[in-house]
Design a protein around this motif. Structure first.
Motif, PDB file in Angstrom:
ATOM      1  N   SER A  48       0.831  -1.207   0.000  1.00  0.00           N
ATOM      2  CA  SER A  48       0.000   0.000   0.000  1.00  0.00           C
ATOM      3  C   SER A  48       0.863   1.254   0.000  1.00  0.00           C
ATOM      4  N   ARG A  49       1.959   1.232   0.789  1.00  0.00           N
ATOM      5  CA  ARG A  49       2.858   2.391   0.790  1.00  0.00           C
ATOM      6  C   ARG A  49       3.507   2.589  -0.577  1.00  0.00           C
ATOM      7  N   SER A  50       3.881   1.493  -1.224  1.00  0.00           N
ATOM      8  CA  SER A  50       4.491   1.603  -2.549  1.00  0.00           C
ATOM      9  C   SER A  50       3.505   2.147  -3.573  1.00  0.00           C
ATOM     10  N   VAL A  51       2.270   1.654  -3.519  1.00  0.00           N
ATOM     11  CA  VAL A  51       1.246   2.146  -4.455  1.00  0.00           C
ATOM     12  C   VAL A  51       0.965   3.626  -4.207  1.00  0.00           C
ATOM     13  N   ALA A  52       0.917   4.014  -2.930  1.00  0.00           N
ATOM     14  CA  ALA A  52       0.683   5.430  -2.614  1.00  0.00           C
ATOM     15  C   ALA A  52       1.798   6.304  -3.174  1.00  0.00           C
ATOM     16  N   GLY A  53       3.047   5.847  -3.020  1.00  0.00           N
ATOM     17  CA  GLY A  53       4.164   6.623  -3.565  1.00  0.00           C
ATOM     18  C   GLY A  53       4.126   6.718  -5.078  1.00  0.00           C
ATOM     19  N   LEU A  54       3.785   5.622  -5.739  1.00  0.00           N
ATOM     20  CA  LEU A  54       3.701   5.635  -7.199  1.00  0.00           C
ATOM     21  C   LEU A  54       2.589   6.547  -7.680  1.00  0.00           C
ATOM     22  N   LEU A  55       1.437   6.494  -7.022  1.00  0.00           N
ATOM     23  CA  LEU A  55       0.320   7.356  -7.413  1.00  0.00           C
ATOM     24  C   LEU A  55       0.673   8.824  -7.212  1.00  0.00           C
ATOM     25  N   PHE A  56       1.319   9.131  -6.091  1.00  0.00           N
ATOM     26  CA  PHE A  56       1.677  10.530  -5.827  1.00  0.00           C
ATOM     27  C   PHE A  56       2.680  11.038  -6.861  1.00  0.00           C
ATOM     28  N   MET A  57       3.726  10.269  -7.120  1.00  0.00           N
ATOM     29  CA  MET A  57       4.732  10.711  -8.086  1.00  0.00           C
ATOM     30  C   MET A  57       4.149  10.771  -9.495  1.00  0.00           C
ATOM     31  N   GLY A  58       3.292   9.792  -9.841  1.00  0.00           N
ATOM     32  CA  GLY A  58       2.660   9.845 -11.161  1.00  0.00           C
ATOM     33  C   GLY A  58       1.780  11.065 -11.323  1.00  0.00           C
ATOM     34  N   GLY A  59       0.986  11.356 -10.305  1.00  0.00           N
ATOM     35  CA  GLY A  59       0.155  12.554 -10.371  1.00  0.00           C
ATOM     36  C   GLY A  59       0.974  13.825 -10.436  1.00  0.00           C
ATOM     37  N   LEU A  60       2.095  13.846  -9.700  1.00  0.00           N
ATOM     38  CA  LEU A  60       2.967  15.025  -9.728  1.00  0.00           C
ATOM     39  C   LEU A  60       3.569  15.226 -11.113  1.00  0.00           C
ATOM     40  N   VAL A  61       3.986  14.146 -11.752  1.00  0.00           N
ATOM     41  CA  VAL A  61       4.546  14.243 -13.105  1.00  0.00           C
ATOM     42  C   VAL A  61       3.493  14.729 -14.095  1.00  0.00           C
ATOM     43  N   VAL A  62       2.270  14.222 -13.976  1.00  0.00           N
ATOM     44  CA  VAL A  62       1.194  14.647 -14.878  1.00  0.00           C
ATOM     45  C   VAL A  62       0.901  16.136 -14.686  1.00  0.00           C
ATOM     46  N   LEU A  63       0.852  16.576 -13.430  1.00  0.00           N
ATOM     47  CA  LEU A  63       0.622  18.000 -13.165  1.00  0.00           C
ATOM     48  C   LEU A  63       1.758  18.859 -13.717  1.00  0.00           C
ATOM     49  N   ALA A  64       2.989  18.432 -13.513  1.00  0.00           N
ATOM     50  CA  ALA A  64       4.134  19.199 -14.018  1.00  0.00           C
ATOM     51  C   ALA A  64       4.131  19.259 -15.540  1.00  0.00           C
ATOM     52  N   SER A  65       3.756  18.172 -16.185  1.00  0.00           N
ATOM     53  CA  SER A  65       3.683  18.162 -17.646  1.00  0.00           C
ATOM     54  C   SER A  65       2.621  19.138 -18.142  1.00  0.00           C
TER      55      SER A  65
END
Length: 281
Positions: A48-65
């Motif tokens: 769950s912690r790994s999925v949370a980190g992946l979702l957060f970083m993925g969302g951050l990359v999408v926002l930055a793009s």
């Protein structure tokens, strides 16, 4: 050594027992950690912690793009020009869905790791910023309407000015009294017809022929201008309607995510509650 019994236990503790007690606690701690890592519940928490980190970083990359595309589409800056304002609204509307997806991914990450205080604070910050973005998308509606109308009026004024200038030159051609004045007026035309050194006929015949020809072309230009003006207005109305609907949808989307610092409901839920709707809508 035998252990004492009864109420004298705490009074008769032997100092030689302390290393054994400390070792026992250390062993229990190691065993607990090993059990936590090897048990299905501990493995699930790590996942769950790994999925949370992946979702957060993925969302951050999408926002930055999305933000990167927006910034570079607005350069160079010309805030007061209506064409730049339309470029701003178009860029925000085109990248709005991408930004909303990134925001949702970041908010979704907290559901997989709700006990992480750092992640919770970051998600709260994103949700507070979503309120500002929701208001910004709604504010785009009057901006794009105003900028579009300014560009329409500007284009119509340019076309009217061009036609009025041609009519004025035609009148000047008809009013010319000698060949030199006639040639000077012809030279001021946007696309002047070539004139030979010697006119192929009398001055009045050449003057009236060119003036008649220019007048026919000007009338045709006026007709085309009227048609293009009508088509331009229809196209702008359709585009404005589409952009207004898109702005409302994106504003509602970010309002459904946005939440104040100590607010119990999201911005959208608060709006629904104020007009009498229940939270479960």
């Amino acid at each position: 050594l035998p252990l004492p019994s009864g109420g004298d236990f705490f009074c008769q503790l032997n100092p030689l027992w302390f290393p054994a007690i400390v070792l026992t606690f250390a062993e229990l701690q190691v065993m607990t950690n090993l059990d936590d890592n090897l048990s299905p519940f501990g493995s699930q928490r790590n996942t769950s912690r790994s999925v949370a980190g992946l979702l957060f970083m993925g969302g951050l990359v999408v926002l930055a793009s999305s933000l990167n595309l927006l910034i570079f589409s607005l350069l160079p800056l010309a805030v007061l020009k209506p064409d730049w304002q339309l470029r701003l609204t178009t860029s925000m509307l085109n990248g709005g869905v991408l930004a909303l997806v990134g925001t949702l991914l970041i908010c979704l990450s907290q559901g997989f790791n709700p006990i992480d205080d750092l992640l919770r604070n970051r998600v709260r910050l994103v949700r507070r910023l979503a309120i500002f973005v929701a208001v910004l998308y709604l504010a785009l509606i009057p901006l794009q309407v105003s900028a579009g109308l300014k560009l329409l009026r500007q284009k119509n004024t340019e076309e009217k000015t061009a036609v009025a200038g041609l009519n004025k030159l035609i009148r000047s051609i008809r009013a010319s009294t000698n060949e030199q004045e006639f040639r000077d007026v012809i030279g001021r035309l946007p696309d002047p017809p070539p004139l030979p050194d010697t006119l192929p006929g009398s001055f009045s015949e050449v003057r009236n022929s060119i003036a008649d020809n220019l007048e026919v072309r000007t009338r045709a230009l006026e007709a085309r201008t009227e048609r293009s003006r009508s088509e331009r207005l229809q196209n702008w109305l359709l585009e404005a309607a589409r952009n207004v609907i898109q702005s409302i949808l994106l504003g509602l989307g970010f309002a459904a995510v946005g939440q104040g610092k100590n607010a119990q409901f999201t911005l959208l839920e608060s709006l629904f509650n104020r007009v009498g709707y229940r939270r479960g809508f």
